[in-house]
Write an enzyme that holds these catalytic residues in place. Structure first.
Site, mmCIF file in Angstrom:
data_model
loop_
_atom_site.group_PDB
_atom_site.id
_atom_site.type_symbol
_atom_site.label_atom_id
_atom_site.label_comp_id
_atom_site.label_asym_id
_atom_site.label_seq_id
_atom_site.Cartn_x
_atom_site.Cartn_y
_atom_site.Cartn_z
ATOM 1 N NE ARG A 120 -4.050 -1.994 1.760
ATOM 2 C CZ ARG A 120 -3.974 -3.254 2.523
ATOM 3 N NH1 ARG A 120 -3.092 -3.245 3.616
ATOM 4 N NH2 ARG A 120 -4.805 -4.109 2.373
ATOM 5 C CE LYS A 142 -0.860 13.283 -15.547
ATOM 6 N NZ LYS A 142 -1.203 13.256 -16.978
ATOM 7 C CD GLU A 184 6.623 14.595 -23.612
ATOM 8 O OE1 GLU A 184 6.013 15.402 -23.587
ATOM 9 O OE2 GLU A 184 6.145 13.191 -23.498
ATOM 10 C CE LYS A 226 5.212 16.314 -15.208
ATOM 11 N NZ LYS A 226 5.429 14.977 -15.783
ATOM 12 C CD GLU A 236 -4.211 15.378 -16.714
ATOM 13 O OE1 GLU A 236 -2.998 15.080 -16.242
ATOM 14 O OE2 GLU A 236 -4.820 15.044 -17.405
ATOM 15 N NE ARG A 240 0.558 16.302 -14.001
ATOM 16 C CZ ARG A 240 1.258 15.573 -13.100
ATOM 17 N NH1 ARG A 240 0.959 15.532 -12.162
ATOM 18 N NH2 ARG A 240 2.030 14.543 -13.845
ATOM 19 C CG ASN A 244 -1.960 15.381 -20.638
ATOM 20 O OD1 ASN A 244 -1.028 14.712 -20.201
ATOM 21 N ND2 ASN A 244 -3.273 15.312 -19.932
ATOM 22 C CG HIS A 247 0.772 13.541 -24.405
ATOM 23 N ND1 HIS A 247 1.382 14.617 -24.656
ATOM 24 C CD2 HIS A 247 1.503 12.975 -23.383
ATOM 25 C CE1 HIS A 247 2.761 14.644 -24.072
ATOM 26 N NE2 HIS A 247 2.675 13.515 -23.394
ATOM 27 C CG HIS A 251 -1.305 8.502 -24.917
ATOM 28 N ND1 HIS A 251 -1.933 9.052 -23.890
ATOM 29 C CD2 HIS A 251 -0.225 8.810 -24.862
ATOM 30 C CE1 HIS A 251 -0.972 9.346 -23.102
ATOM 31 N NE2 HIS A 251 0.224 9.404 -23.837
ATOM 32 C CG HIS A 264 5.767 8.763 -24.895
ATOM 33 N ND1 HIS A 264 4.396 8.739 -24.864
ATOM 34 C CD2 HIS A 264 6.042 10.211 -24.201
ATOM 35 C CE1 HIS A 264 4.100 9.850 -24.121
ATOM 36 N NE2 HIS A 264 4.840 10.499 -23.771
HETATM 37 P P1 NAD Z 1 12.183 4.516 -22.274
HETATM 38 O O1 NAD Z 1 12.223 4.397 -21.006
HETATM 39 O O2 NAD Z 1 11.735 3.334 -23.219
HETATM 40 O O3 NAD Z 1 13.660 4.683 -22.643
HETATM 41 C C1 NAD Z 1 14.202 5.023 -23.953
HETATM 42 C C2 NAD Z 1 15.305 3.811 -24.392
HETATM 43 O O4 NAD Z 1 16.632 4.364 -24.062
HETATM 44 C C3 NAD Z 1 15.258 2.479 -23.518
HETATM 45 O O5 NAD Z 1 15.742 1.330 -24.628
HETATM 46 C C4 NAD Z 1 16.179 2.638 -22.614
HETATM 47 O O6 NAD Z 1 16.487 1.465 -22.089
HETATM 48 C C5 NAD Z 1 17.148 3.448 -23.114
HETATM 49 N N1 NAD Z 1 18.178 4.131 -22.229
HETATM 50 C C6 NAD Z 1 17.865 4.801 -20.942
HETATM 51 N N2 NAD Z 1 18.584 5.552 -20.460
HETATM 52 C C7 NAD Z 1 19.639 5.339 -21.284
HETATM 53 C C8 NAD Z 1 21.087 5.932 -21.165
HETATM 54 N N3 NAD Z 1 21.293 6.889 -20.297
HETATM 55 N N4 NAD Z 1 21.894 5.420 -22.318
HETATM 56 C C9 NAD Z 1 21.762 4.532 -23.155
HETATM 57 N N5 NAD Z 1 20.180 4.145 -23.318
HETATM 58 C C10 NAD Z 1 19.376 4.289 -22.130
HETATM 59 O O7 NAD Z 1 11.696 5.709 -22.955
HETATM 60 P P2 NAD Z 1 11.463 7.200 -22.590
HETATM 61 O O8 NAD Z 1 11.486 7.905 -23.656
HETATM 62 O O9 NAD Z 1 12.540 7.892 -21.155
HETATM 63 O O10 NAD Z 1 10.065 7.198 -21.698
HETATM 64 C C11 NAD Z 1 8.936 7.068 -22.224
HETATM 65 C C12 NAD Z 1 7.975 6.526 -21.292
HETATM 66 O O11 NAD Z 1 7.523 7.498 -20.428
HETATM 67 C C13 NAD Z 1 6.392 6.226 -22.064
HETATM 68 O O12 NAD Z 1 5.932 5.092 -21.467
HETATM 69 C C14 NAD Z 1 5.450 7.493 -21.584
HETATM 70 O O13 NAD Z 1 4.347 6.928 -21.512
HETATM 71 C C15 NAD Z 1 6.358 7.594 -20.354
HETATM 72 N N6 NAD Z 1 5.992 9.001 -19.665
HETATM 73 C C16 NAD Z 1 5.373 9.338 -18.508
HETATM 74 C C17 NAD Z 1 5.435 10.629 -18.166
HETATM 75 C C18 NAD Z 1 4.801 10.777 -16.872
HETATM 76 O O14 NAD Z 1 4.474 11.864 -16.325
HETATM 77 N N7 NAD Z 1 4.940 9.788 -15.966
HETATM 78 C C19 NAD Z 1 5.668 11.668 -18.955
HETATM 79 C C20 NAD Z 1 6.072 11.524 -20.431
HETATM 80 C C21 NAD Z 1 6.131 10.383 -20.685
HETATM 81 N N1 GLY Z 2 3.270 14.163 -19.199
HETATM 82 C C1 GLY Z 2 1.841 14.653 -18.396
HETATM 83 C C2 GLY Z 2 1.798 15.008 -16.981
HETATM 84 O O1 GLY Z 2 2.850 14.688 -16.392
HETATM 85 O O2 GLY Z 2 0.945 15.521 -16.635
#
Ligand code: NAD
Ligand code: GLY
Length: 361
Positions: A120, A142, A184, A226, A236, A240, A244, A247, A251, A264
């Protein structure tokens, strides 16, 4: 090193941004009172950065359990989440054992959700290693996983205790992933920070060349934007939603093409161009504005048109499943100007269809 704060009263936390921070376990020690942690990463990041972080933590007497997952958006799902829970239970991790996410947004989102739900709720630390994660996903709480029917559909708002963004990790990031992070970054300029958008127009080449000073500036400015938005509207209910931008379309592209097929950040870039096109059709921004946005995405090596295999009907179906739907209406983030975004549920379907056709190859 620069330190910003996400102001959320008793859940406020620092974002440290700088060079050499993987060696700065001292910044994590206030959050590791029992000198025990579970570290979640993947098979790509582990060989690059796990040892460095271990060495730093061990020098402070911290015992670390490693959980190394398969790499990829296609593994951001309930099955992988189950692997995290199983490892935590097998190692008898307790309520006081923090989870550390070392990796990109996929690792950060999944680890955060595991932290929100294991026993939890256990403490959570973000160590983002992609540009996208350093400017966006590691900040704001998030967390979640994908569902076959929709992107990020299962999740929780759950804030980390600290974010440690070591810009040195960006030196090993593949080019395509660097570009994805730029999508982003451009987003913040578009939704609320015209001077930053102008700075990006002046400095895009420095970012592409991984100039440390430029990266540090862009990451800190993005996190400042942010943090302000999240501090004002954590869950949100208003502002907030502007984060998006692109997005809702994005998505649909990620889901429609199969998770992992389009990055992404690439999907967000295409979705943002669709939002800009729609904003122009509504008479809110000019063709010159749209061209200016397209030019910046192009300079960041980001795509600006949707994949030909995704038909408008499929977008409409997939977007109907998005979290931004309210009372059956899709709510779009659109632009009133560069630097000023709004949320609107009043978009004529005919204009939306025109945008989808115009923005597909
Ligand atoms: P990812 O986590 O898939 O990383 C991209 C690639 O880079 C992967 O293959 C990873 O292993 C590799 N990698 C990571 N760090 C590295 C480094 N320093 N050197 C070499 N390779 C490295 O993708 P991302 O773009 O970081 O994240 C995308 C995800 O984030 C999506 O699932 C998206 O929905 C999510 N997201 C969440 C929020 C939020 O607010 N929580 C906001 C934006 C995106
Ligand atoms: N990436 C959208 C949010 O964090 O609200």
């Amino acid at each position: 090193m620069q330190t910003l704060t996400v102001q959320l009263k008793e859940r406020s936390y620092p974002i440290h941004i700088g060079s050499g921070l993987l060696g700065r376990a001292d910044l994590l020690m206030p959050h590791l009172p029992h000198k025990r942690a579970a570290l979640v990463t993947n098979t790509t990041v582990a060989p690059l950065y796990l040892e460095q972080l271990h060495t730093a933590l061990q020098s402070h007497g911290v015992k670390v359990i490693d959980i190394i997952l398969k790499d990829g958006e296609q593994y951001k799902n309930a099955e992988t989440l189950g692997q995290i829970y199983s490892a935590l239970l097998a190692h008898r991790c307790e309520r006081t054992t923090p989870l550390i996410a070392l990796g990109g947004g996929v690792i950060g989102d999944m680890t955060g959700y595991a932290a929100a739900t294991y026993l939890r709720g256990v403490p959570f630390i973000q160590i983002p290693t992609t540009l996208l994660a350093q400017v966006d996903s590691s900040v704001g709480g998030k967390t979640g996983i994908n569902h076959p029917l929709g992107k990020n559909m299962i999740g929780a708002f759950y804030q980390p205790q600290v974010v440690l963004a070591d810009i040195d990790t960006l030196n090993t990031l593949p080019d395509e992933e660097l570009y994805a992070g730029l999508a982003e970054i451009i987003k913040y300029g578009l939704i609320r920070d015209l001077p930053f958008f102008e700075w990006l127009e002046q400095n895009m080449e420095r970012l592409l060349a991984r100039d440390a000073e430029a990266l540090q500036y862009a990451i800190a400015r993005s996190c400042k934007n942010k943090a302000e938005v999240v501090g004002a509207d954590e869950r949100e209910s208003g502002e907030r939603a502007l984060l998006n931008l692109g997005h809702t379309f994005g998505h649909a592209i990620e889901n429609g093409m199969g998770y992992g097929a389009v990055l992404h950040g690439q999907a967000v870039a295409i979705g943002t161009m669709m939002a800009a096109d729609l904003s122009q059709r509504l008479g809110w921004i000019s063709a010159e504005d749209v061209a200016r946005i397209r030019k910046l995405f192009g300079r960041a090596n980001l795509p600006d048109e949707g994949p030909p295999s995704l038909a408008p009907e499929l977008y409409l179906q997939l977007m109907g499943l998005d979290k931004k739907v309210e009372g059956g209406k899709i709510r779009f983030v659109l632009l009133k100007a560069i630097g000023h975004a709004v949320v609107s549920g009043e978009v004529p379907e005919e204009l939306l269809r025109q945008t989808l056709v115009a923005c597909t190859k």
